[in-house]
Scaffold this motif. Structure first.
Motif, PDB file in Angstrom:
ATOM      1  N   PHE A 115       0.834  -1.207   0.000  1.00 16.18           N
ATOM      2  CA  PHE A 115       0.000   0.000   0.000  1.00 16.18           C
ATOM      3  C   PHE A 115       0.865   1.253   0.000  1.00 16.18           C
ATOM      4  N   LEU A 116       1.895   1.283   0.861  1.00 16.68           N
ATOM      5  CA  LEU A 116       2.778   2.451   0.899  1.00 16.68           C
ATOM      6  C   LEU A 116       3.534   2.614  -0.414  1.00 16.68           C
ATOM      7  N   LEU A 117       3.906   1.487  -1.028  1.00 17.77           N
ATOM      8  CA  LEU A 117       4.581   1.561  -2.325  1.00 17.77           C
ATOM      9  C   LEU A 117       3.651   2.133  -3.391  1.00 17.77           C
ATOM     10  N   LEU A 118       2.390   1.704  -3.383  1.00 17.13           N
ATOM     11  CA  LEU A 118       1.432   2.232  -4.350  1.00 17.13           C
ATOM     12  C   LEU A 118       1.179   3.721  -4.119  1.00 17.13           C
ATOM     13  N   LEU A 120       3.356   5.801  -2.985  1.00 13.32           N
ATOM     14  CA  LEU A 120       4.527   6.493  -3.526  1.00 13.32           C
ATOM     15  C   LEU A 120       4.519   6.509  -5.046  1.00 13.32           C
ATOM     16  N   VAL A 121       4.082   5.409  -5.666  1.00 13.76           N
ATOM     17  CA  VAL A 121       4.067   5.320  -7.132  1.00 13.76           C
ATOM     18  C   VAL A 121       3.082   6.319  -7.726  1.00 13.76           C
ATOM     19  N   THR A 122       1.959   6.549  -7.052  1.00 11.09           N
ATOM     20  CA  THR A 122       0.971   7.490  -7.590  1.00 11.09           C
ATOM     21  C   THR A 122       1.516   8.910  -7.678  1.00 11.09           C
ATOM     22  N   GLN A 123       2.566   9.213  -6.909  1.00 12.12           N
ATOM     23  CA  GLN A 123       3.180  10.533  -7.002  1.00 12.12           C
ATOM     24  C   GLN A 123       3.879  10.746  -8.338  1.00 12.12           C
ATOM     25  N   MET A 124       4.156   9.658  -9.047  1.00 12.55           N
ATOM     26  CA  MET A 124       4.854   9.766 -10.329  1.00 12.55           C
ATOM     27  C   MET A 124       3.916  10.145 -11.468  1.00 12.55           C
ATOM     28  N   PHE A 125       2.618  10.013 -11.277  1.00 10.03           N
ATOM     29  CA  PHE A 125       1.665  10.343 -12.327  1.00 10.03           C
ATOM     30  C   PHE A 125       1.417  11.847 -12.343  1.00 10.03           C
ATOM     31  N   PHE A 161       0.786  12.338  -1.190  1.00 15.13           N
ATOM     32  CA  PHE A 161       1.815  12.991  -0.376  1.00 15.13           C
ATOM     33  C   PHE A 161       1.346  13.169   1.062  1.00 15.13           C
ATOM     34  N   ALA A 162       0.077  13.551   1.243  1.00 11.91           N
ATOM     35  CA  ALA A 162      -0.443  13.747   2.593  1.00 11.91           C
ATOM     36  C   ALA A 162      -0.420  12.437   3.382  1.00 11.91           C
ATOM     37  N   VAL A 163      -0.820  11.343   2.757  1.00 15.77           N
ATOM     38  CA  VAL A 163      -0.785  10.044   3.437  1.00 15.77           C
ATOM     39  C   VAL A 163       0.642   9.664   3.790  1.00 15.77           C
ATOM     40  N   TRP A 164       1.559   9.880   2.884  1.00 11.30           N
ATOM     41  CA  TRP A 164       2.953   9.490   3.100  1.00 11.30           C
ATOM     42  C   TRP A 164       3.576  10.269   4.256  1.00 11.30           C
ATOM     43  N   ILE A 165       3.437  11.565   4.262  1.00  5.39           N
ATOM     44  CA  ILE A 165       4.086  12.375   5.299  1.00  5.39           C
ATOM     45  C   ILE A 165       3.421  12.162   6.654  1.00  5.39           C
ATOM     46  N   LEU A 166       2.104  11.972   6.687  1.00  7.18           N
ATOM     47  CA  LEU A 166       1.419  11.747   7.951  1.00  7.18           C
ATOM     48  C   LEU A 166       1.719  10.358   8.509  1.00  7.18           C
ATOM     49  N   THR A 167       1.868   9.370   7.643  1.00  2.00           N
ATOM     50  CA  THR A 167       2.239   8.031   8.112  1.00  2.00           C
ATOM     51  C   THR A 167       3.606   8.052   8.768  1.00  2.00           C
TER      52      THR A 167
END
Length: 284
Positions: A115-118, A120-125, A161-167
């Motif tokens: 899930f965390l990898l996905l 991060l990958v969505t940031q590339m779109f 990005f919000a999910v990543w930094i808050l996690t």
């Protein structure tokens, strides 16, 4: 004379030139980055007949440019749309990202790393790669030229990005604090509201400021999904001063000054929270 005092003075004399050199380099770098903004402010105050003058400062400061840019364009409405889009998308992204980040940080469920990898990958779109599909979808839903359309799109593209930094930030908060709150009778939501959120405030502020700035500066989606000048965001409204044959440079730069002032003020007010939030989770 104490040996320790002499050693301290020797180290101070040795590090003084290095400190001065670093400070000078920092001021020089800041001047390089701030010079375009200074040029923008000066050009915004030039009269139309002095735009091609070689002098750096205008002979007469035309403060009327700021009044004219409101009077002769839709910039006021564009600013209102941008405030609604940036504020709404930030709030929506935070409401979705906060529970998702809390669950991901606290529960070791199967597929968590994927899930965390996905995320991060969505940031590339890039939004530009999805514009055709988004346009067709909102056209069929009759949601073009709508503030809600821009809010949904900006919230979706900034959610990862919000999910990543808050996690990362919530993971750095000791779980024992929540366990103590649960023993005192608080439920999971109560522990999140009274314990985790106050401690995670720098991370929340970081997610808010980056989502807000990203939505504030967004151009391509606003240009594609809003064709009515009254429903376009500020970035698209400023672009209207660039014509096919002429450019209204004084109005263009005056509008640019209006566009950057709210973001600069917001960032200056919460800058210390942003710095601490960006370093969250790096050291445990």
């Amino acid at each position: 004379m104490e040996p320790g005092g002499e050693l301290t003075r020797h180290r101070a004399r040795r590090t003084a030139p290095r400190t001065l050199a670093l400070a000078g380099a920092a001021w020089l770098l800041a001047a390089v980055f701030l010079f375009p903004y200074l040029e923008m402010g000066v050009t915004a105050l030039r009269p139309a007949d002095e735009l091609r003058d070689a002098t750096y400062l205008p002979r007469h400061f035309a403060w009327s440019n700021f009044a004219g840019v409101w009077r002769d364009s839709t910039l006021g409405g564009n600013l209102r749309v941008t405030l609604l889009v940036a504020g709404g998308s930030t709030l929506l992204a935070l409401l979705v990202a906060l529970p998702a980040a809390y669950y991901t940080a606290r529960v070791r469920y199967r597929g968590r790393r994927l899930f965390l990898l996905l995320v991060l990958v969505t940031q590339m779109f890039q939004p530009t790669s999805l514009l055709v599909g988004l346009y067709r979808e909102f056209y069929q839903l009759d949601m073009l030229n709508s503030v809600w359309t821009l809010i949904l799109c900006n919230a979706a593209f900034n959610l990862a990005f919000a999910v990543w930094i808050l996690t990362a930030y919530i993971s750095s908060i000791p779980v024992e604090l929540e366990e103590a709150a649960l023993l005192d009778g608080l439920g999971r939501l109560g522990a999140l509201r009274r314990v985790v959120l106050p401690l995670a405030l720098p991370g929340v502020v970081t997610a808010v400021i980056f989502t807000f700035i990203s939505a504030w500066n967004e151009f391509v989606m606003g240009l594609t999904l809003s064709t009515d000048p009254r429903s376009q965001p500020l970035t698209v409204g400023i672009n209207s001063f660039i014509g096919n044959y002429t450019v209204q440079w004084n109005y263009l730069f005056a509008g640019s000054v209006v566009a950057i002032v709210p973001v600069v003020v917001l960032f200056a007010l919460i800058e210390r929270h942003v710095v601490s939030g960006l370093t969250a989770g790096s050291v445990k």
